[in-house]
Each structure stands twice: as structure tokens, then as C-alpha cells.
Design a protein around this motif. Structure first.
Motif, PDB file in Angstrom:
ATOM      1  N   ALA A  25      -5.707  48.006  35.568  1.00 35.88           N
ATOM      2  CA  ALA A  25      -4.720  48.096  34.190  1.00 35.88           C
ATOM      3  C   ALA A  25      -4.513  46.626  33.987  1.00 35.88           C
ATOM      4  O   ALA A  25      -3.654  46.039  34.638  1.00 35.88           O
ATOM      5  N   ASP A  29      -2.666  46.957  27.459  1.00 36.86           N
ATOM      6  CA  ASP A  29      -3.104  48.365  27.424  1.00 36.86           C
ATOM      7  C   ASP A  29      -4.609  48.370  27.482  1.00 36.86           C
ATOM      8  O   ASP A  29      -5.295  49.453  27.215  1.00 36.86           O
ATOM      9  N   TYR A  31      -8.112  47.216  30.132  1.00 30.46           N
ATOM     10  CA  TYR A  31      -8.449  47.504  31.694  1.00 30.46           C
ATOM     11  C   TYR A  31      -9.644  46.334  31.995  1.00 30.46           C
ATOM     12  O   TYR A  31     -10.228  45.722  30.818  1.00 30.46           O
ATOM     13  N   GLY A  54      -7.427  55.831  29.218  1.00 27.45           N
ATOM     14  CA  GLY A  54      -8.340  54.678  28.481  1.00 27.45           C
ATOM     15  C   GLY A  54      -9.485  55.186  27.756  1.00 27.45           C
ATOM     16  O   GLY A  54      -9.971  56.075  28.185  1.00 27.45           O
ATOM     17  N   GLN A  58     -11.208  50.153  25.298  1.00 32.55           N
ATOM     18  CA  GLN A  58     -10.063  49.436  25.948  1.00 32.55           C
ATOM     19  C   GLN A  58     -10.485  48.465  27.345  1.00 32.55           C
ATOM     20  O   GLN A  58      -9.763  47.978  27.978  1.00 32.55           O
TER      21      GLN A  58
END
Length: 244
Positions: A25, A29, A31, A54, A58
Motif C-alpha cells: 500500500a 491510496d 499500490y 483497491g 490504483q
């Protein structure tokens, strides 16, 4: 559904029979993933991302520790599904892109037996063919990764492959060693990863990683992650004697 194992509050292991994937993470926000498993693993990785809350878009970074099938195998599919950038060691980038023939490992007899068994299992499981991937960012020893919320040092650790890399997070005391380090099934012993192109270089890389002072957790791609007493276990390792 594949298990998703929390290693730290921001790092999870997605175990696979061959080649674990780690999901990280990021503070925006987003990954990152470290390695991508064999071809056909992208749906399981996207499912793991969804379980963490997620969305595909992302996923910001796909970091490949080296070019082998069980590490870069789903990078192309994952990049296509998410738009994530692919990062890899500079000397391994041509093999990931498919612009140069892969160097051949020099296996010991025990390693050769293991390799034949693994490849037979992958064939029996109907593993899809490998798709090569574009490398968006080439990494060198001493580089740092952006966007992780802490310093992530790139270490060039040749021997398993010419351009293998490890990621060292000193603040988290965490290491992603690539295939330079593997563990026994119970996680109590560390060994030199098999299938090296240059065994003596791989041993030197192992020793470099084992000498890091600020490591408590080692997220190995094969075996059980080291989560306690990592420094003592690494100090007791004898990579020169493995796979003889």
C-alpha cells in the motif's frame, strides 16, 4: 480464493505454488506489487487488490526483481489491465522486453531435478505462454523508488540473473531479496536460491544482503517470509553449501 497474508500494516503476501507476489500500500491510496507470478496470475493479483479495497487503476508500480518466468510472468497482463509502470533492473530489462535471449542458468544436479519437476508441473497445469513486457523504468544500484512514503533502496544483486535487484526499506527494516534468498518450508533456515547464471556472484549478493544491519523482515519469493530473528538466521546461513 488465494490467501492474502499481512506481513506489515502496508505489505501483504499473495502466496502462489511457484513465486509469491507482494502487494504494498502506497501513501497516495495507490499500490505497488513486487513481482507478478507465472503467466495467468494477473486475475488473482487483481482480486487481492480488490480485497484490500483497491481498484485496478490504483496499481501504480510493478517492480520486477528479475526476468524469470515466475516473477515477470504476468507483468504484461497486469500493466495492460491497470496502466501501472513496470520497473526492473537495467541489465535484466532486455530479457523482460524480449529483445535479447535469456541467459541460461548453470544448475547443480539437484537443481536440475527440481527444475524439471517444476516445469513439468507448470505444463500439466496449463500455464499460458509468456508475454514479454515493456520496462518503463530501469533501475540501478543505489537508486530509490518514488511514492512509497519511505526510502526504498534499490540494490543490484547479480548472480541469479545478470540484473537482479533487491529492495531494502531501512525504516520498515524490511527486505525484498528476489531469488537470491529463499527459505526452508518452515521458515527456519535460509538458502541460496537455485538456478543461478553465476553461482559465485549469487553467493556474493547473498552475503551483501545478509550483512544489512537494518533488516527484521525478509519477504522471500519462495518459502516462508522471515518475520522474526532475520538477522540471526541470515548470519547463520551457509550459501556456499546449498544445492551442491
Amino acid at each position: 480464493m488465494d490467501a492474502l497474508i499481512e506481513i506489515t500494516p502496508t505489505v501483504w503476501q499473495l502466496p502462489f505454488p511457484v513465486g509469491h507476489v507482494y502487494v504494498v500500500a502506497l501513501p497516495d491510496d495507490g499500490y505497488a506489487v513486487v513481482d507478478t507470478g507465472i503467466p495467468g496470475s494477473a486475475p488473482a493479483i487483481l482480486d487481492a487488490l480488490a480485497r484490500l479495497g483497491g481498484r485496478p487503476e490504483q496499481l501504480r508500480q510493478i517492480v520486477l526483481t528479475h526476468f524469470h518466468l515466475d516473477h515477470m510472468g504476468s507483468a504484461a497482463d497486469l500493466a495492460a489491465a491497470t496502466g501501472a509502470r513496470v520497473l526492473a533492473g537495467a541489465l535484466d530489462a532486455p530479457y523482460i522486453r524480449g529483445t535479447a535471449p535469456e541467459p541460461t542458468p548453470v544448475p547443480t544436479p539437484m537443481e536440475l531435478t527440481l527444475h524439471e519437476r517444476v516445469m513439468a508441473d507448470l505444463a500439466a497445469a496449463g500455464t499460458p505462454p509468456l508475454r514479454h513486457a515493456e520496462v518503463d523504468v530501469v533501475l540501478h544500484d543505489g537508486d530509490t523508488l518514488d511514492g512509497w512514503g519511505e526510502t526504498v533502496r534499490v540494490l543490484h544483486v547479480p548472480g541469479h540473473t545478470p540484473g537482479g535487484i533487491a529492495l531494502h526499506l531501512p525504516a520498515s527494516r524490511l527486505l525484498f531479496p528476489g531469488d537470491i534468498i529463499a527459505t526452508s518450508p518452515d521458515g527456519g533456515r535460509v538458502v541460496l536460491g537455485p538456478f543461478n547464471v553465476a553461482r559465485e556472484e549469487a553467493i556474493a549478493s547473498f552475503r551483501r544482503l545478509a550483512a544489512l544491519d537494518d533488516v527484521d523482515t525478509v519477504c522471500v519469493p519462495h518459502g516462508v517470509p522471515l518475520r522474526t530473528g532475520a538477522r540471526d538466521v541470515l548470519a547463520a546461513a551457509t550459501p556456499e553449501k546449498h544445492w551442491l
